[in-house]
Design a protein around this motif. Structure first.
Motif, PDB file in Angstrom:
ATOM      1  N   ILE A 116     -17.634  53.184 -38.588  1.00 38.56           N
ATOM      2  CA  ILE A 116     -16.462  53.735 -37.904  1.00 38.56           C
ATOM      3  C   ILE A 116     -16.833  55.041 -37.200  1.00 38.56           C
ATOM      4  CG2 ILE A 116     -14.175  54.740 -38.284  1.00 38.56           C
ATOM      5  CD1 ILE A 116     -13.853  52.649 -40.569  1.00 38.56           C
ATOM      6  N   ARG A 117     -17.694  55.834 -37.840  1.00 36.11           N
ATOM      7  CA  ARG A 117     -18.136  57.098 -37.226  1.00 36.11           C
ATOM      8  C   ARG A 117     -18.904  56.825 -35.933  1.00 36.11           C
ATOM      9  NH1 ARG A 117     -21.007  58.922 -41.252  1.00 36.11           N
ATOM     10  NH2 ARG A 117     -23.092  58.446 -40.486  1.00 36.11           N
ATOM     11  N   ARG A 118     -19.809  55.857 -35.979  1.00 34.98           N
ATOM     12  CA  ARG A 118     -20.590  55.545 -34.776  1.00 34.98           C
ATOM     13  C   ARG A 118     -19.695  54.977 -33.678  1.00 34.98           C
ATOM     14  NH1 ARG A 118     -24.664  53.671 -38.504  1.00 34.98           N
ATOM     15  NH2 ARG A 118     -24.130  51.491 -38.104  1.00 34.98           N
ATOM     16  N   ALA A 119     -18.723  54.140 -34.075  1.00 38.75           N
ATOM     17  CA  ALA A 119     -17.815  53.559 -33.076  1.00 38.75           C
ATOM     18  C   ALA A 119     -16.991  54.639 -32.386  1.00 38.75           C
ATOM     19  CB  ALA A 119     -16.901  52.536 -33.736  1.00 38.75           C
ATOM     20  N   ALA A 120     -16.716  55.730 -33.120  1.00 38.27           N
ATOM     21  CA  ALA A 120     -15.951  56.834 -32.542  1.00 38.27           C
ATOM     22  C   ALA A 120     -16.828  57.787 -31.739  1.00 38.27           C
ATOM     23  CB  ALA A 120     -15.233  57.606 -33.648  1.00 38.27           C
ATOM     24  N   GLY A 121     -18.140  57.539 -31.740  1.00 39.66           N
ATOM     25  CA  GLY A 121     -19.054  58.386 -30.979  1.00 39.66           C
ATOM     26  C   GLY A 121     -19.385  59.695 -31.666  1.00 39.66           C
ATOM     27  N   ARG A 122     -19.221  59.742 -32.991  1.00 38.20           N
ATOM     28  CA  ARG A 122     -19.529  60.964 -33.731  1.00 38.20           C
ATOM     29  C   ARG A 122     -20.878  60.847 -34.413  1.00 38.20           C
ATOM     30  NH1 ARG A 122     -17.208  61.832 -38.043  1.00 38.20           N
ATOM     31  NH2 ARG A 122     -15.929  59.984 -38.352  1.00 38.20           N
ATOM     32  N   SER A 123     -21.659  61.911 -34.379  1.00 39.01           N
ATOM     33  CA  SER A 123     -22.918  61.940 -35.111  1.00 39.01           C
ATOM     34  C   SER A 123     -22.752  62.599 -36.473  1.00 39.01           C
ATOM     35  CB  SER A 123     -23.989  62.691 -34.310  1.00 39.01           C
ATOM     36  OG  SER A 123     -23.562  64.009 -34.014  1.00 39.01           O
ATOM     37  N   SER A 124     -21.809  63.533 -36.567  1.00 36.64           N
ATOM     38  CA  SER A 124     -21.586  64.245 -37.816  1.00 36.64           C
ATOM     39  C   SER A 124     -20.647  63.461 -38.725  1.00 36.64           C
ATOM     40  CB  SER A 124     -20.979  65.626 -37.543  1.00 36.64           C
ATOM     41  OG  SER A 124     -20.547  66.234 -38.744  1.00 36.64           O
ATOM     42  N   PRO A 125     -20.893  63.473 -40.037  1.00 34.72           N
ATOM     43  CA  PRO A 125     -19.968  62.813 -40.957  1.00 34.72           C
ATOM     44  C   PRO A 125     -18.647  63.552 -41.090  1.00 34.72           C
ATOM     45  CG  PRO A 125     -21.686  63.938 -42.184  1.00 34.72           C
ATOM     46  CD  PRO A 125     -22.083  63.995 -40.738  1.00 34.72           C
ATOM     47  N   LEU A 126     -18.600  64.810 -40.668  1.00 39.44           N
ATOM     48  CA  LEU A 126     -17.380  65.606 -40.732  1.00 39.44           C
ATOM     49  C   LEU A 126     -16.634  65.544 -39.408  1.00 39.44           C
ATOM     50  CD1 LEU A 126     -18.737  68.834 -42.489  1.00 39.44           C
ATOM     51  CD2 LEU A 126     -17.741  66.792 -43.562  1.00 39.44           C
ATOM     52  N   ILE A 127     -15.307  65.620 -39.474  1.00 36.84           N
ATOM     53  CA  ILE A 127     -14.477  65.683 -38.277  1.00 36.84           C
ATOM     54  C   ILE A 127     -13.904  67.097 -38.222  1.00 36.84           C
ATOM     55  CG2 ILE A 127     -12.596  64.629 -36.983  1.00 36.84           C
ATOM     56  CD1 ILE A 127     -12.817  62.208 -38.847  1.00 36.84           C
ATOM     57  N   GLU A 128     -14.226  67.824 -37.168  1.00 34.83           N
ATOM     58  CA  GLU A 128     -13.803  69.219 -37.050  1.00 34.83           C
ATOM     59  C   GLU A 128     -13.008  69.438 -35.767  1.00 34.83           C
ATOM     60  OE1 GLU A 128     -16.802  72.195 -38.003  1.00 34.83           O
ATOM     61  OE2 GLU A 128     -18.187  70.599 -38.568  1.00 34.83           O
ATOM     62  N   ILE A 129     -11.804  69.960 -35.910  1.00 32.34           N
ATOM     63  CA  ILE A 129     -10.970  70.332 -34.769  1.00 32.34           C
ATOM     64  C   ILE A 129     -10.349  71.690 -35.075  1.00 32.34           C
ATOM     65  CG2 ILE A 129      -8.940  69.772 -33.387  1.00 32.34           C
ATOM     66  CD1 ILE A 129      -9.519  66.848 -33.815  1.00 32.34           C
ATOM     67  N   ALA A 130     -10.582  72.639 -34.162  1.00 38.21           N
ATOM     68  CA  ALA A 130     -10.129  74.019 -34.385  1.00 38.21           C
ATOM     69  C   ALA A 130     -10.671  74.479 -35.735  1.00 38.21           C
ATOM     70  CB  ALA A 130      -8.616  74.110 -34.280  1.00 38.21           C
ATOM     71  N   THR A 131      -9.821  74.914 -36.644  1.00 38.69           N
ATOM     72  CA  THR A 131     -10.294  75.405 -37.949  1.00 38.69           C
ATOM     73  C   THR A 131     -10.042  74.390 -39.061  1.00 38.69           C
ATOM     74  OG1 THR A 131      -8.189  76.551 -38.313  1.00 38.69           O
ATOM     75  CG2 THR A 131      -9.973  77.818 -37.306  1.00 38.69           C
ATOM     76  N   VAL A 132      -9.722  73.141 -38.672  1.00 35.23           N
ATOM     77  CA  VAL A 132      -9.490  72.079 -39.649  1.00 35.23           C
ATOM     78  C   VAL A 132     -10.732  71.197 -39.725  1.00 35.23           C
ATOM     79  CG1 VAL A 132      -8.083  70.077 -40.255  1.00 35.23           C
ATOM     80  CG2 VAL A 132      -7.009  72.088 -39.225  1.00 35.23           C
ATOM     81  N   VAL A 133     -11.223  70.972 -40.945  1.00 32.32           N
ATOM     82  CA  VAL A 133     -12.395  70.127 -41.166  1.00 32.32           C
ATOM     83  C   VAL A 133     -12.007  69.025 -42.151  1.00 32.32           C
ATOM     84  CG1 VAL A 133     -14.783  70.024 -41.954  1.00 32.32           C
ATOM     85  CG2 VAL A 133     -13.939  72.086 -40.799  1.00 32.32           C
ATOM     86  N   LEU A 134     -12.289  67.785 -41.777  1.00 33.16           N
ATOM     87  CA  LEU A 134     -11.966  66.627 -42.620  1.00 33.16           C
ATOM     88  C   LEU A 134     -13.246  65.887 -42.963  1.00 33.16           C
ATOM     89  CD1 LEU A 134      -9.035  64.150 -42.220  1.00 33.16           C
ATOM     90  CD2 LEU A 134     -11.363  63.248 -42.332  1.00 33.16           C
ATOM     91  N   ASP A 135     -13.430  65.596 -44.239  1.00 36.76           N
ATOM     92  CA  ASP A 135     -14.607  64.863 -44.713  1.00 36.76           C
ATOM     93  C   ASP A 135     -14.157  63.485 -45.207  1.00 36.76           C
ATOM     94  OD1 ASP A 135     -16.822  63.814 -45.969  1.00 36.76           O
ATOM     95  OD2 ASP A 135     -17.391  65.672 -46.958  1.00 36.76           O
TER      96      ASP A 135
END
Length: 221
Positions: A116-135
């Motif tokens: 799912i991470r690769r399909a979303a085009g993300r290399s990092s396992p974490l999702i970071e937006i502004a000061t919010v980080v989701l693992d």
């Protein structure tokens, strides 16, 4: 995240559904290939987990049909067929990953997160937006480096919105990906979860696009 499980073994299917649901996935379980193929043609999923030897349409046929109509949903094969030839055939038919039975449910969940991470085009396992980080792996969310306590449903909703940012997700899309077909969803349940997330993350983190849906901005106000 909404997963389609296509598996005819009742014991394995039940255990897989329970394990993935425990990890926060919304799981729709189809017991034969024809029903699984129909679900993929008519619904949207974040990932599909399927056996090869299915009654009705085979797993390989389902994969080939998916890719033939440009359905890019990440697909992971679960099978007892462990020969090199079978693996090559599955991957060449459009599978993104392969797991041999018996398998560990934690490994299955981790492989789905990676797909799912690769399909979303993300290399990092974490999702970071502004000061919010989701693992997604630990189900941990932080705001300004402070842990935010979320319910499982709040976490799943936040993950959907952050994965898609800055796209707008409609109410119907969010409900489909948060609740299984069997769930009895109240008319204002989604709004309650959005309200709770805003209280915990700031009222401007999630934006309402009237008449369309919700989105998370790359930069909150």
């Amino acid at each position: 995240m909404r997963i389609l499980l296509i598996e005819d073994d009742p014991l394995l299917g039940d255990a897989t559904e329970a394990g993935l649901s425990h990890d926060g996935y919304t799981v729709e379980w189809m017991h034969n290939g024809d029903h699984g193929d129909s679900a993929l043609r008519n619904e949207s999923f974040d990932g599909v987990v399927l056996d090869l030897g299915l009654p009705g349409k085979s797993g390989l046929d389902i994969l080939q049909a998916m890719r033939g109509r440009n359905d890019t949903t990440p697909a992971l094969i679960l099978t007892a067929r462990d020969s090199i030839e079978d693996r090559i055939k599955g991957l060449d038919s459009g599978a993104d990953d392969y797991l041999i039975k018996p398998f560990d449910l934690d490994e299955l969940s981790a492989r789905l997160r990676a797909l799912i991470r690769r399909a979303a085009g993300r290399s990092s396992p974490l999702i970071e937006i502004a000061t919010v980080v989701l693992d997604p792996a630990t189900h941990l969310v932080t705001l300004n480096n402070e842990t935010v306590n979320l319910s499982q449903r709040e976490f799943s909703l936040l993950q959907l919105l952050m994965e898609a940012a800055p796209r707008v997700l409609s109410r119907s899309y969010l409900e489909e990906h948060l609740y299984s077909w069997e769930s009895d969803v109240g008319s204002n349940v989604l709004e309650v979860h959005i309200h709770n997330l805003r209280k915990k993350l700031g009222k401007t983190f999630i934006h309402t696009i009237r008449g369309v849906g919700y989105r998370v901005e790359e930069e909150s106000e």
